[in-house]
Scaffold this motif. Structure first.
Motif, short mmCIF file in Angstrom:
data_model
loop_
_atom_site.label_atom_id
_atom_site.label_comp_id
_atom_site.label_asym_id
_atom_site.label_seq_id
_atom_site.Cartn_x
_atom_site.Cartn_y
_atom_site.Cartn_z
N ASP A 17 0.84 -1.22 0.00
CA ASP A 17 0.00 0.00 0.00
C ASP A 17 0.87 1.26 0.00
OD1 ASP A 17 -2.14 -1.61 -0.04
OD2 ASP A 17 -2.68 -1.37 2.08
N SER A 18 1.83 1.28 0.91
CA SER A 18 2.71 2.46 0.98
C SER A 18 3.50 2.60 -0.32
CB SER A 18 3.69 2.31 2.15
OG SER A 18 2.99 2.09 3.33
N ALA A 19 3.94 1.47 -0.85
CA ALA A 19 4.72 1.52 -2.10
C ALA A 19 3.89 2.10 -3.22
CB ALA A 19 5.18 0.10 -2.46
N THR A 20 2.64 1.73 -3.27
CA THR A 20 1.77 2.26 -4.33
C THR A 20 1.69 3.77 -4.25
OG1 THR A 20 0.49 0.23 -4.22
CG2 THR A 20 -0.54 2.09 -5.35
N GLN A 21 1.42 4.27 -3.04
CA GLN A 21 1.31 5.73 -2.88
C GLN A 21 2.62 6.42 -3.24
OE1 GLN A 21 -0.05 6.38 1.10
NE2 GLN A 21 -2.02 5.39 0.74
N THR A 22 3.72 5.84 -2.78
CA THR A 22 5.03 6.46 -3.03
C THR A 22 5.35 6.46 -4.53
OG1 THR A 22 5.73 5.58 -0.90
CG2 THR A 22 7.44 6.45 -2.34
N LEU A 23 5.04 5.35 -5.18
CA LEU A 23 5.33 5.27 -6.61
C LEU A 23 4.42 6.19 -7.43
CD1 LEU A 23 5.97 1.43 -6.83
CD2 LEU A 23 7.63 3.24 -7.32
N GLN A 24 3.20 6.38 -6.95
CA GLN A 24 2.32 7.34 -7.64
C GLN A 24 2.93 8.74 -7.57
OE1 GLN A 24 -1.41 6.53 -5.74
NE2 GLN A 24 -2.25 5.48 -7.54
N LEU A 25 3.44 9.08 -6.40
CA LEU A 25 4.12 10.38 -6.27
C LEU A 25 5.33 10.46 -7.20
CD1 LEU A 25 4.08 11.06 -2.43
CD2 LEU A 25 3.03 12.43 -4.22
N ALA A 26 6.08 9.35 -7.26
CA ALA A 26 7.27 9.33 -8.12
C ALA A 26 6.89 9.57 -9.58
CB ALA A 26 7.98 7.99 -7.97
N VAL A 52 6.17 1.14 -14.30
CA VAL A 52 6.07 -0.32 -14.30
C VAL A 52 5.93 -0.84 -12.86
CG1 VAL A 52 7.35 -2.46 -14.74
CG2 VAL A 52 7.26 -0.68 -16.48
N MET A 53 6.75 -0.30 -11.97
CA MET A 53 6.67 -0.77 -10.58
C MET A 53 5.33 -0.40 -9.95
SD MET A 53 9.09 -2.64 -9.93
CE MET A 53 8.44 -2.95 -8.29
N LEU A 54 4.80 0.77 -10.35
CA LEU A 54 3.46 1.14 -9.86
C LEU A 54 2.43 0.13 -10.36
CD1 LEU A 54 1.48 3.12 -8.52
CD2 LEU A 54 1.44 4.42 -10.65
N GLY A 55 2.56 -0.27 -11.61
CA GLY A 55 1.64 -1.27 -12.15
C GLY A 55 1.74 -2.58 -11.42
N VAL A 56 2.97 -2.97 -11.11
CA VAL A 56 3.18 -4.25 -10.39
C VAL A 56 2.54 -4.18 -9.00
CG1 VAL A 56 4.95 -5.74 -9.38
CG2 VAL A 56 5.27 -4.81 -11.69
N CYS A 57 2.74 -3.05 -8.32
CA CYS A 57 2.14 -2.88 -6.98
C CYS A 57 0.62 -2.96 -7.05
CB CYS A 57 2.55 -1.54 -6.38
SG CYS A 57 4.23 -1.52 -5.79
N LEU A 58 0.06 -2.30 -8.05
CA LEU A 58 -1.39 -2.30 -8.17
C LEU A 58 -1.92 -3.69 -8.48
CD1 LEU A 58 -1.76 1.03 -10.19
CD2 LEU A 58 -2.69 0.58 -7.90
N ARG A 87 -2.07 -5.52 -5.34
CA ARG A 87 -3.19 -5.08 -4.50
C ARG A 87 -4.54 -5.53 -5.07
NH1 ARG A 87 -3.08 1.09 -3.33
NH2 ARG A 87 -4.89 0.43 -2.11
N GLY A 88 -4.50 -6.20 -6.20
CA GLY A 88 -5.75 -6.67 -6.79
C GLY A 88 -6.50 -5.59 -7.53
N GLU A 89 -5.76 -4.67 -8.14
CA GLU A 89 -6.42 -3.61 -8.93
C GLU A 89 -5.89 -3.69 -10.36
OE1 GLU A 89 -7.15 0.23 -6.64
OE2 GLU A 89 -5.40 -0.58 -5.62
N PRO A 90 -6.36 -4.68 -11.12
CA PRO A 90 -5.79 -4.89 -12.46
C PRO A 90 -6.09 -3.75 -13.44
CG PRO A 90 -7.69 -6.32 -12.08
CD PRO A 90 -7.38 -5.68 -10.76
N ALA A 91 -7.23 -3.12 -13.28
CA ALA A 91 -7.56 -2.03 -14.21
C ALA A 91 -6.58 -0.88 -14.07
CB ALA A 91 -9.00 -1.58 -13.96
N LYS A 92 -6.36 -0.47 -12.82
CA LYS A 92 -5.41 0.62 -12.59
C LYS A 92 -4.00 0.19 -13.00
CE LYS A 92 -7.84 2.96 -8.85
NZ LYS A 92 -7.80 3.30 -7.42
N ALA A 93 -3.68 -1.08 -12.75
CA ALA A 93 -2.36 -1.58 -13.13
C ALA A 93 -2.18 -1.53 -14.64
CB ALA A 93 -2.20 -3.02 -12.63
N HIS A 94 -3.26 -1.86 -15.34
CA HIS A 94 -3.20 -1.82 -16.81
C HIS A 94 -2.87 -0.41 -17.31
CE1 HIS A 94 -4.25 -3.15 -20.87
NE2 HIS A 94 -4.86 -1.98 -21.00
#
Lengths: 485, 190
Positions: free
Chosen positions: A128-137, A159-165, A168-175
């Motif tokens: 979860d924290s990684a997702t937020q941090t990578l979104q900022l990045a 890419v790492m944001l997509g992997v995190c998502l 987290r079970g959010e394939p649409a956002k990951a896509h």
């Protein structure tokens, strides 16, 4: 006596100055047609290459198709650098300028820091924290134009944001995140065993989706982002290109963005095998059709706000208080002069000449002519070519014959006729009225030293006392053309 | 596009004209041939030549709702500047309009206080005129005796505009002292 002598000497010197032979050999600024033109800055953005096939997405060592990117960039740089009045920025110059931009550097550095932090958090299973941090990045990377400077850094974060998502079970956002990664770095490839197989599947899906649906003509985003980028670079135009593979062979998209008008000025789509000649013609045509470059500051041609401004206007006026039953209109023209002797403050003088039109009931027996002289101090405000002013002043109004009556027999047979009721005839004996005037107006600089001026004004007469009750409060407007000396 | 633009332009232009127009235009020089009737109850006929149509000229200056002008009589309906063997009768050849008005519908009302041709005496007679501007441009109505002490009489008149006051000869406004011809008769021949 000394003054008289000086004036005589001045007049004696004038003919001598007029007959002074000109030095034919001296080169004046006006003799050089381009001397006052400033070059247009055109930035060439790194060319994007879409030559990776889906089959090669997980084969980083597979041989690439011919890489056309350096050749196109070199051709564009050579073409623009050889053009007069064009200052070309190569893709390398663009990267350097953005990387050295002190206002972008914090964003770029913070973006990289956030990326590393997000990566650590992901490896520590703090998804979860990684997702937020990578979104900022990602946001910081995009704001810092990392996709122009080094697209791999931004693509890594996406890419790492997509992997995190995905985790987290959010394939649409990951896509979407993975798709954006390919938009930032289209020629990105991966080792097949680097990510989990499920991630590879999503990467392949995102890659295919991006290839099928992406807008190849907008590799660096929409017009707003392009305009921001041009502003950062101080560029008047941006040239960007994309090479993609088609069944018929590689194809080139080339576009030129006009930063001033915020539109794509020209677009070219051509097979790569014909690109050399067509790009040359395309760029030449665009350069030929460019408007004349903006003139550099030249004391002989630039607008001088501290000079004397002279204008001539057509005018319309209406007396809010008059002896006729219906309003009579007045039209005329005026000449004005103003001088801004201190920023925001000017003195001005104006002469208006008016003649009246008949009122509907023809109470005014004949045309009423008048001359107004107005003068005072004005206050100005300037923004770009627009100049607003308010001018309070003194008004002296010289009136012509003013005879009015409501008796139709006086109008029809004349005021001397026995049927005419003399008591109904109003003859304005007063020939001069004094009062205050307030004018509010605007002028727009239209080129060289010319300007268009619009103003509205109103006067209040109070002198001579007791003689201003029949005709007062002239209110009207002027529209005219002026010249600043 | 043109189909949409023209009505708009017409409307704007029409509104502009309407804003400038102050009412029906009755200003001008009007001519009417009054019916020649020698009957006692009639008005405006030539006493000396009762079967000859009398020419009636109305000159109107209109200033908004106010009207000024005069009515002049000619010896014949041809409005000839004729010479007559009879001495001129200056008193009855012309009369000023009094209290004249025109309303928004084009109805002109006025009073006349003068002698009229056809009467056997020259004493002033009060007449009231009521004329209306018709769609075809004619000014149609009646002039009737409005004097309780006098025998009644009415004449129907239909005027046609023959000119404007702006272009008319200023001498036509001279009711009191009309231009005199060489033999001493007045211009209207009466």
């Amino acid at each position: 006596m000394k003054r008289l002598l000086a004036v005589c000497l001045l007049f004696a010197a004038l003919p001598a100055r007029a007959q002074e032979p000109t030095n034919a050999a001296a080169l004046r600024q006006g003799d050089v047609p381009d001397a006052r033109k400033s070059p247009r800055v055109v930035a060439i953005l790194p060319v994007r290459s879409h030559d990776v096939a889906v089959a090669d997405l997980f084969a980083p060592d597979a041989p690439r198709q011919s890489d056309w990117t350096p050749a196109i960039e070199a051709q564009l740089v050579a073409l623009l650098r050889d053009s007069p009045l064009v200052q070309a920025m190569s893709p390398g110059d663009v990267r350097r300028a953005l990387a050295q931009d002190l206002t972008l550097q914090p964003l770029q550095q913070l973006g990289q820091q956030r990326y590393r932090q997000g990566l650590q958090q992901y490896l520590s299973l703090a998804t979860d924290s990684a997702t937020q941090t990578l979104q900022l990045a990602v946001e910081m990377g995009r704001s810092g134009f990392q996709d122009v400077i080094d697209p791999k850094l931004l693509a890594d974060a996406q890419v790492m944001l997509g992997v995190c998502l995905l985790d987290r079970g959010e394939p649409a956002k990951a896509h979407i995140a993975l798709r954006d990664a390919f938009a930032a770095q289209p020629d990105r490839r991966f080792r097949s065993n680097f990510f989990a197989p499920a991630v590879n599947v999503e990467l392949a899906k995102a890659f295919v989706d991006w290839q099928e649906t992406s807008d190849l003509t907008r590799p660096y985003g929409d017009h707003r982002r392009l305009h921001a980028l041009a502003e950062r670079l101080g560029a008047d135009g941006l040239v960007y290109a994309t090479v993609r593979s088609t069944p018929e062979g590689p194809e080139l998209w080339l576009a030129i963005f006009d930063a001033r008008r915020r539109v794509v000025d020209s677009e070219l789509r051509v097979p790569m095998r014909e690109s050399a000649a067509k790009v040359d013609a395309f760029v030449s045509r665009w350069l030929a059709c460019l408007p004349v470059a903006e003139t550099a500051a030249d004391p002989t041609t630039i607008r001088r706000d501290d000079g004397v401004r002279l204008d001539m206007s057509g005018g319309y006026a209406l007396y809010l208080k008059q002896p006729t039953r219906q309003n009579f209109q007045s039209v005329g023209f005026s000449i004005g002069i103003a001088h801004e002797f201190r920023t925001g403050i000017e003195w001005f003088g104006r002469v208006n000449m008016y003649t009246s039109l008949s009122d509907p009931y023809q109470d005014l027996l004949h045309s009423f002519n008048s001359v107004r002289a107005i003068g005072g101090l004005g206050f100005t405000f300037r923004k770009g070519p627009l100049r607003l002013y308010a001018r309070p002043g003194l008004d002296a109004h010289f009136l012509g014959d003013f005879v009015a009556t409501t008796d139709p027999d006086c109008k029809f047979f004349g005021t001397d006729h026995p049927l005419c009721d003399k008591a109904s005839v109003v003859d304005l004996q007063q020939r001069l009225l004094f009062g205050l005037n307030l004018a509010i107006g605007a002028s727009v600089h239209i080129g060289r030293n010319f300007f268009v001026q619009v103003q509205g004004s109103s006067s209040l007469y109070f002198l001579p006392f007791g003689s201003t009750d029949k005709l007062n409060y002239p209110t009207g407007g002027d529209v005219g053309l002026g010249y600043a000396f | 596009m043109i189909h949409r633009t023209w009505p708009t332009l017409t409307l704007v232009f029409g509104l502009g004209l309407a804003a400038c127009t102050t009412g029906p235009d009755v200003d001008g020089v009007w001519h009417a041939a009054a019916p020649a009737k020698g009957a006692n109850n009639s008005l405006l006929f030539s006493a000396t030549e009762p079967q000859t149509p009398l020419g009636v000229e109305l000159i109107i200056g209109a200033y908004g709702p106010d009207v000024a002008g005069l009515m002049r009589y000619y010896r014949s309906g041809q409005f000839d500047l004729a010479r007559s063997p009879l001495p001129p009768r200056k008193e009855c050849e012309c009369a000023f309009l009094h209290e004249a008005k025109v309303d928004a519908t084009g109805r002109v009302t006025f009073l006349l206080d003068a002698c009229v041709p056809g009467r056997s005496w020259d004493a002033p007679l009060e007449l009231r005129g009521e004329l209306t501007l018709m769609d075809d441009g004619r000014l149609v109505g009646t002039v009737a005796v409005d004097d309780p002490g006098q025998p009644s009489g009415t004449v129907a008149l239909s005027f046609v505009r023959v000119g404007t006051t702006a272009t008319a000869d200023p001498v036509i406004l001279d009711c009191q002292h009309p231009a005199t011809l060489a033999d001493g008769n007045t211009a209207s021949g009466l």
